[in-house]
Design a protein around this motif. Sequence first.
Motif, PDB file in Angstrom:
ATOM      1  N   GLY A   1      -2.907   6.630   5.646  1.00 30.14           N
ATOM      2  CA  GLY A   1      -4.332   6.825   5.916  1.00 30.14           C
ATOM      3  C   GLY A   1      -5.086   5.520   6.084  1.00 30.14           C
ATOM      4  O   GLY A   1      -5.825   5.332   7.060  1.00 30.14           O
ATOM      5  N   VAL A   2      -4.904   4.602   5.153  1.00 26.70           N
ATOM      6  CA  VAL A   2      -5.627   3.331   5.258  1.00 26.70           C
ATOM      7  C   VAL A   2      -5.070   2.497   6.416  1.00 26.70           C
ATOM      8  O   VAL A   2      -5.827   1.844   7.137  1.00 26.70           O
ATOM      9  N   TYR A   3      -3.768   2.544   6.626  1.00 27.37           N
ATOM     10  CA  TYR A   3      -3.160   1.853   7.771  1.00 27.37           C
ATOM     11  C   TYR A   3      -3.830   2.308   9.068  1.00 27.37           C
ATOM     12  O   TYR A   3      -4.244   1.493   9.900  1.00 27.37           O
ATOM     13  N   LEU A   4      -3.984   3.616   9.227  1.00 30.57           N
ATOM     14  CA  LEU A   4      -4.619   4.153  10.436  1.00 30.57           C
ATOM     15  C   LEU A   4      -6.095   3.783  10.503  1.00 30.57           C
ATOM     16  O   LEU A   4      -6.622   3.524  11.592  1.00 30.57           O
TER      17      LEU A   4
ATOM     18  N   LYS B   1      -1.961  -3.056  16.083  1.00 27.46           N
ATOM     19  CA  LYS B   1      -1.208  -4.182  15.521  1.00 27.46           C
ATOM     20  C   LYS B   1      -0.216  -3.618  14.513  1.00 27.46           C
ATOM     21  O   LYS B   1      -0.526  -3.467  13.328  1.00 27.46           O
ATOM     22  N   ALA B   2       0.988  -3.321  14.985  1.00 26.77           N
ATOM     23  CA  ALA B   2       1.997  -2.637  14.172  1.00 26.77           C
ATOM     24  C   ALA B   2       2.394  -3.418  12.930  1.00 26.77           C
ATOM     25  O   ALA B   2       2.802  -2.837  11.931  1.00 26.77           O
ATOM     26  N   LEU B   3       2.285  -4.744  12.959  1.00 28.86           N
ATOM     27  CA  LEU B   3       2.730  -5.556  11.829  1.00 28.86           C
ATOM     28  C   LEU B   3       1.659  -5.739  10.757  1.00 28.86           C
ATOM     29  O   LEU B   3       1.830  -6.562   9.849  1.00 28.86           O
ATOM     30  N   THR B   4       0.594  -4.973  10.818  1.00 27.64           N
ATOM     31  CA  THR B   4      -0.349  -4.918   9.705  1.00 27.64           C
ATOM     32  C   THR B   4       0.408  -4.288   8.540  1.00 27.64           C
ATOM     33  O   THR B   4       1.016  -3.229   8.687  1.00 27.64           O
ATOM     34  N   VAL B   5       0.399  -4.948   7.374  1.00 33.84           N
ATOM     35  CA  VAL B   5       1.250  -4.489   6.269  1.00 33.84           C
ATOM     36  C   VAL B   5       0.471  -4.357   4.963  1.00 33.84           C
ATOM     37  O   VAL B   5      -0.493  -5.070   4.720  1.00 33.84           O
ATOM     38  N   THR B   6       0.954  -3.452   4.124  1.00 33.09           N
ATOM     39  CA  THR B   6       0.394  -3.255   2.802  1.00 33.09           C
ATOM     40  C   THR B   6       0.734  -4.458   1.927  1.00 33.09           C
ATOM     41  O   THR B   6       1.886  -4.873   1.869  1.00 33.09           O
ATOM     42  N   THR B   7      -0.281  -5.002   1.260  1.00 29.03           N
ATOM     43  CA  THR B   7      -0.037  -6.118   0.339  1.00 29.03           C
ATOM     44  C   THR B   7      -0.398  -5.760  -1.093  1.00 29.03           C
ATOM     45  O   THR B   7      -0.055  -6.492  -2.014  1.00 29.03           O
ATOM     46  N   GLY B   8      -1.107  -4.655  -1.284  1.00 28.37           N
ATOM     47  CA  GLY B   8      -1.459  -4.255  -2.637  1.00 28.37           C
ATOM     48  C   GLY B   8      -1.884  -2.803  -2.687  1.00 28.37           C
ATOM     49  O   GLY B   8      -2.387  -2.259  -1.708  1.00 28.37           O
ATOM     50  N   CYS B   9      -1.635  -2.192  -3.863  1.00 29.03           N
ATOM     51  CA  CYS B   9      -2.035  -0.802  -4.049  1.00 29.03           C
ATOM     52  C   CYS B   9      -2.292  -0.547  -5.527  1.00 29.03           C
ATOM     53  O   CYS B   9      -1.537  -1.001  -6.382  1.00 29.03           O
ATOM     54  N   SER B  10      -3.343   0.175  -5.785  1.00 26.59           N
ATOM     55  CA  SER B  10      -3.596   0.724  -7.110  1.00 26.59           C
ATOM     56  C   SER B  10      -3.856   2.207  -6.905  1.00 26.59           C
ATOM     57  O   SER B  10      -4.690   2.580  -6.078  1.00 26.59           O
ATOM     58  N   MET B  11      -3.103   3.043  -7.624  1.00 26.17           N
ATOM     59  CA  MET B  11      -3.228   4.485  -7.400  1.00 26.17           C
ATOM     60  C   MET B  11      -3.346   5.207  -8.731  1.00 26.17           C
ATOM     61  O   MET B  11      -2.573   4.941  -9.652  1.00 26.17           O
ATOM     62  N   ASP B  12      -4.325   6.095  -8.816  1.00 27.75           N
ATOM     63  CA  ASP B  12      -4.532   6.925  -9.995  1.00 27.75           C
ATOM     64  C   ASP B  12      -4.238   8.370  -9.628  1.00 27.75           C
ATOM     65  O   ASP B  12      -4.820   8.898  -8.682  1.00 27.75           O
ATOM     66  N   PHE B  13      -3.331   8.992 -10.383  1.00 28.42           N
ATOM     67  CA  PHE B  13      -3.010  10.405 -10.202  1.00 28.42           C
ATOM     68  C   PHE B  13      -3.837  11.176 -11.231  1.00 28.42           C
ATOM     69  O   PHE B  13      -3.661  10.980 -12.432  1.00 28.42           O
ATOM     70  N   MET B  14      -4.750  12.022 -10.763  1.00 29.56           N
ATOM     71  CA  MET B  14      -5.737  12.631 -11.650  1.00 29.56           C
ATOM     72  C   MET B  14      -5.467  14.072 -12.031  1.00 29.56           C
ATOM     73  O   MET B  14      -5.817  14.506 -13.110  1.00 29.56           O
TER      74      MET B  14
END
Length: 138
Positions: free
Chosen positions: A64-67, A76-89
């Motif tokens: 989702g955020v990539y899009l 720009k296909a080489l846009t990459v994830t560098t960090g994530c914080s995820m809360d499962f609620m």
Amino acid sequence: MAVKMDKEALSAFLVEVFPQVHEDFAIEHVEEMAVRVRLKVAERHLRPGGTVSGPSMFALADVGVYLAVLSMIGPKALTVTTGCSMDFMRKPRAHADLIASCTLLKLGRTLAVGDVLLRSEGADAPVARATMTYAIPS
């Protein structure tokens, strides 16, 4: 800043660049600095107990955020994830699709930060929330 890739362009990009997973996702809405994406939940996305797995929820937030980033900067296909914080609620509804509402909080030259709320289809309360950071290639 105007949207550079609309729903159709993003969908075609997913088919081209991620043929192995594109069928799992449906882009529902694109606007400036935001997208809404659906995970079409199938048996392969479930964990014991019949609920959507954490890795599947992460994948939805990540895509989702990539899009959202690509909608603003172009393909720009080489846009990459560098960090994530995820809360499962809370536990997602069994066998219900998940909807990710993604908003870009910052879009710079080299970094983007996005916020995502994931909800089970038909539910108001979020099941998870993520903050994602992406590196943008120059």
